[in-house]
Motif scaffolding. Structure first.
Motif, PDB file in Angstrom:
ATOM      1  N   TRP A   1      -6.913   6.933   4.551  1.00 27.28           N
ATOM      2  CA  TRP A   1      -7.536   5.825   5.287  1.00 27.28           C
ATOM      3  C   TRP A   1      -8.628   5.186   4.437  1.00 27.28           C
ATOM      4  CZ3 TRP A   1      -4.741   4.474   9.216  1.00 27.28           C
ATOM      5  CH2 TRP A   1      -3.992   5.440   9.884  1.00 27.28           C
ATOM      6  N   GLY A   2      -8.603   3.857   4.364  1.00 28.39           N
ATOM      7  CA  GLY A   2      -9.622   3.120   3.640  1.00 28.39           C
ATOM      8  C   GLY A   2      -9.321   2.872   2.180  1.00 28.39           C
ATOM      9  N   LEU A   3      -8.326   3.564   1.610  1.00 31.42           N
ATOM     10  CA  LEU A   3      -8.032   3.408   0.188  1.00 31.42           C
ATOM     11  C   LEU A   3      -7.376   2.057  -0.111  1.00 31.42           C
ATOM     12  CD1 LEU A   3      -6.694   6.964  -0.777  1.00 31.42           C
ATOM     13  CD2 LEU A   3      -8.950   5.982  -1.229  1.00 31.42           C
ATOM     14  N   TRP A   4      -6.493   1.608   0.767  1.00 33.24           N
ATOM     15  CA  TRP A   4      -5.773   0.367   0.500  1.00 33.24           C
ATOM     16  C   TRP A   4      -6.709  -0.841   0.523  1.00 33.24           C
ATOM     17  CZ3 TRP A   4      -2.527  -2.029  -2.053  1.00 33.24           C
ATOM     18  CH2 TRP A   4      -1.905  -3.229  -1.672  1.00 33.24           C
ATOM     19  N   PRO A   5      -7.635  -0.981   1.472  1.00 35.02           N
ATOM     20  CA  PRO A   5      -8.580  -2.110   1.388  1.00 35.02           C
ATOM     21  C   PRO A   5      -9.404  -2.091   0.110  1.00 35.02           C
ATOM     22  CG  PRO A   5      -8.602  -1.156   3.590  1.00 35.02           C
ATOM     23  CD  PRO A   5      -7.778  -0.252   2.746  1.00 35.02           C
ATOM     24  N   VAL A   6      -9.830  -0.900  -0.333  1.00 38.11           N
ATOM     25  CA  VAL A   6     -10.590  -0.817  -1.581  1.00 38.11           C
ATOM     26  C   VAL A   6      -9.721  -1.264  -2.755  1.00 38.11           C
ATOM     27  CG1 VAL A   6     -11.728   0.775  -3.184  1.00 38.11           C
ATOM     28  CG2 VAL A   6     -12.116   0.991  -0.721  1.00 38.11           C
TER      29      VAL A   6
ATOM     30  N   GLY B   1       0.816  -1.211   0.000  1.00 40.69           N
ATOM     31  CA  GLY B   1       0.000   0.000   0.000  1.00 40.69           C
ATOM     32  C   GLY B   1       0.846   1.256   0.000  1.00 40.69           C
ATOM     33  N   THR B   2       1.998   1.202   0.672  1.00 38.65           N
ATOM     34  CA  THR B   2       2.921   2.338   0.662  1.00 38.65           C
ATOM     35  C   THR B   2       3.546   2.519  -0.713  1.00 38.65           C
ATOM     36  OG1 THR B   2       3.415   2.002   3.019  1.00 38.65           O
ATOM     37  CG2 THR B   2       4.997   3.282   1.722  1.00 38.65           C
TER      38      THR B   2
END
Length: 491
Positions: A284-289, A260-261
């Motif tokens: 926040w929340g962008l990586w799970p999506v 994600g980084t």
């Protein structure tokens, strides 16, 4: 049009790191710059990095003409890296389009994960430490020359001596050929024999260069260690203990944080990878999506690959061969997994350079989805997803650029270097991270040697020969010490 877009995006994500020398620059990169300067002045001809037994100094040789033309600066050092990034982007779009039957503008979509790299990844791809962006060039060239064993052998040898991550391409290509059913064919085995012969002969021919090169700066020809190699050094970095719990934790960290980084969607402070800025990337929340979309695309691809084929040949057009995308996916998978399982300690943002090729995994998944998906709606949704990701990455770059445009004061190392020159101080002793920054930023008008890790012998000799006028710079106050910038003159 696509070439223009690639150029604008690569140049745009590189601007801060080229124009503002203090954005992300350290002593390790200064060593590469000093090697380039010495090559340009015909004072030294290094083969490996100074005081190192591996990492072929491709970057220094590429940067030497730029330093000769434009003078010693961080911008001149990074210009060839910008060009390598541009070449990689163009090659990626071109090969994706040709191999997967994608129109150029569609082939650009999966390539955006590299072309529009977010600040952390963009900084790593412009870091002049010897081999961050080069492996991307090598793996693409190796695919193009896979049927030309002599060229393949030369590129592999140079790539592996430059950075051992090039080996991921060879293992990925072997697996692709095995899946194609041609690995053990006579013609293919002959080609592999030629490749091995070229690599072996090339290694022998470079022996005199390795042993006779300037190993620690000007006047140190023949000081290199001919017994060392990328293989021995790479093996030395592997964790000797087999700890399954640590490996599991690192693999979890790879999926939940590090990828994600790299891809700019996990919330991350740029200063945590030594980018001198209070700005951030991701949210926040962008990586799970992001994970859900990529995982969904991968599942969809699995279904498309294994579903029963229709008997009517006219009802379903022939599919493009997925081999290049599979090749990229295998390289990306190896890069991430080896990085995770080979570390003795936990993964952290300061070792991201070991897993940069992992970004090729989402490139491959998206490219295959666009090539094999028959639903126009799903293809358009995937393209919209990547365009939204690109917008997020560009926004992070915009914040970074805005910060530097409004806070363009030179950093501590530049102020320290200018102050030393202004005071007429010629010889300095300092810690590694300070000494070689001073050497590069002053264009060797001040000669500084490291008190802890010497990499340029000429500086050490020069300072020792002028011990009566040399000063010692300390990070901490000392009795009678005079402050200079954020350091103290202690002698």
């Amino acid at each position: 049009m696509v070439l223009l877009i690639v150029t604008l995006l690569v140049v745009g994500r590189s601007l801060v790191f080229v124009i503002f020398e203090h954005a992300q620059f350290d002593a390790d990169q200064a060593i590469t710059g000093l090697m380039a300067k010495h090559i340009a002045e015909l004072r030294a001809f290094p083969f490996y990095a100074y005081a190192s037994d591996y990492v072929l100094v491709v970057e220094a040789w590429l940067a030497a003409p730029f330093l000769a033309l434009f003078g010693t600066s961080v911008a001149a050092l990074r210009l060839p890296l910008v060009l390598l990034n541009l070449v990689t982007g163009v090659l990626l779009v071109t090969i994706l389009g040709r191999e997967l039957y994608l129109r150029p503008v569609v082939a650009l979509i999966p390539a955006l994960f590299f072309v529009a790299a977010p600040p952390v990844l963009a900084a790593e791809l412009l870091t002049a430490t010897g081999g961050n962006v080069e492996p991307f060039v090598y793996v693409l060239l190796l695919w193009l020359t896979r049927e030309r064993p002599v060229a393949f052998g030369i590129i592999f040898l140079v790539g592996f001596m430059n950075r051992e991550f090039t080996a991921y391409a060879a293992s990925a290509l072997l697996l692709v050929e095995a899946l194609q059913g041609r690995l053990w064919q006579i013609d293919n085995l002959r080609q592999k024999a030629v490749v091995l012969g070229v690599v072996a002969v090339g290694w022998l021919l470079t022996g005199p260069l390795r042993t006779g090169a300037d190993a620690m700066g000007p006047g140190t020809a023949g000081m290199s260690n001919p017994s060392a190699s990328n293989v021995s050094v790479a093996v030395g970095f592997l964790c000797p203990s087999l700890d399954l719990s640590r490996m599991g934790a690192n693999l979890t960290s790879l999926v939940t944080t590090q990828m994600g980084t790299l891809l700019g969607v996990a919330p991350f402070r740029l200063r945590d990878v030594n980018i001198n800025s209070p700005t951030r990337q991701g949210g926040w929340g962008l990586w799970p999506v992001f994970c859900l979309v990529i995982a969904g695309a991968a599942c969809r691809l699995a279904w498309l690959a294994w579903r029963p084929r229709r008997q009517d040949a006219q009802s379903e057009p022939s599919r493009p061969a997925p081999w290049f995308a599979l090749y990229l996916a295998l390289i990306g998978l190896q890069s991430g997994v080896v990085w995770a399982v080979s570390r003795c300690g936990p993964l952290n943002s300061m070792t991201l350079r070991y897993g940069l090729l992992a970004v090729l995994l989402p490139v491959a998944i998206v490219a295959l989805h666009l090539a094999l998906e028959r639903s126009v709606t799903w293809r358009r949704l995937m393209m919209l997803f990547v365009i939204c990701w690109t917008a997020i990455s560009c926004r992070a770059h915009g914040d970074l650029l805005a910060h530097y445009l409004s806070h363009s004061q030179p950093d501590d190392y530049r102020r320290l270097s200018d102050e030393l020159v202004a005071r007429g101080i010629r010889y300095v002793q300092a810690d590694y991270w300070t000494a070689y920054m001073i050497d590069f930023l002053t264009d060797e008008r001040v000669i500084a040697t490291a008190t802890d890790y010497v990499r340029v012998r000429e500086y050490d000799i020069a300072v020792a020969g002028h011990a009566n006028e040399a000063v010692l710079l300390s990070r901490r106050p000392c009795p009678g010490g005079e402050p200079i910038g954020h350091r103290y003159i202690c002698k």
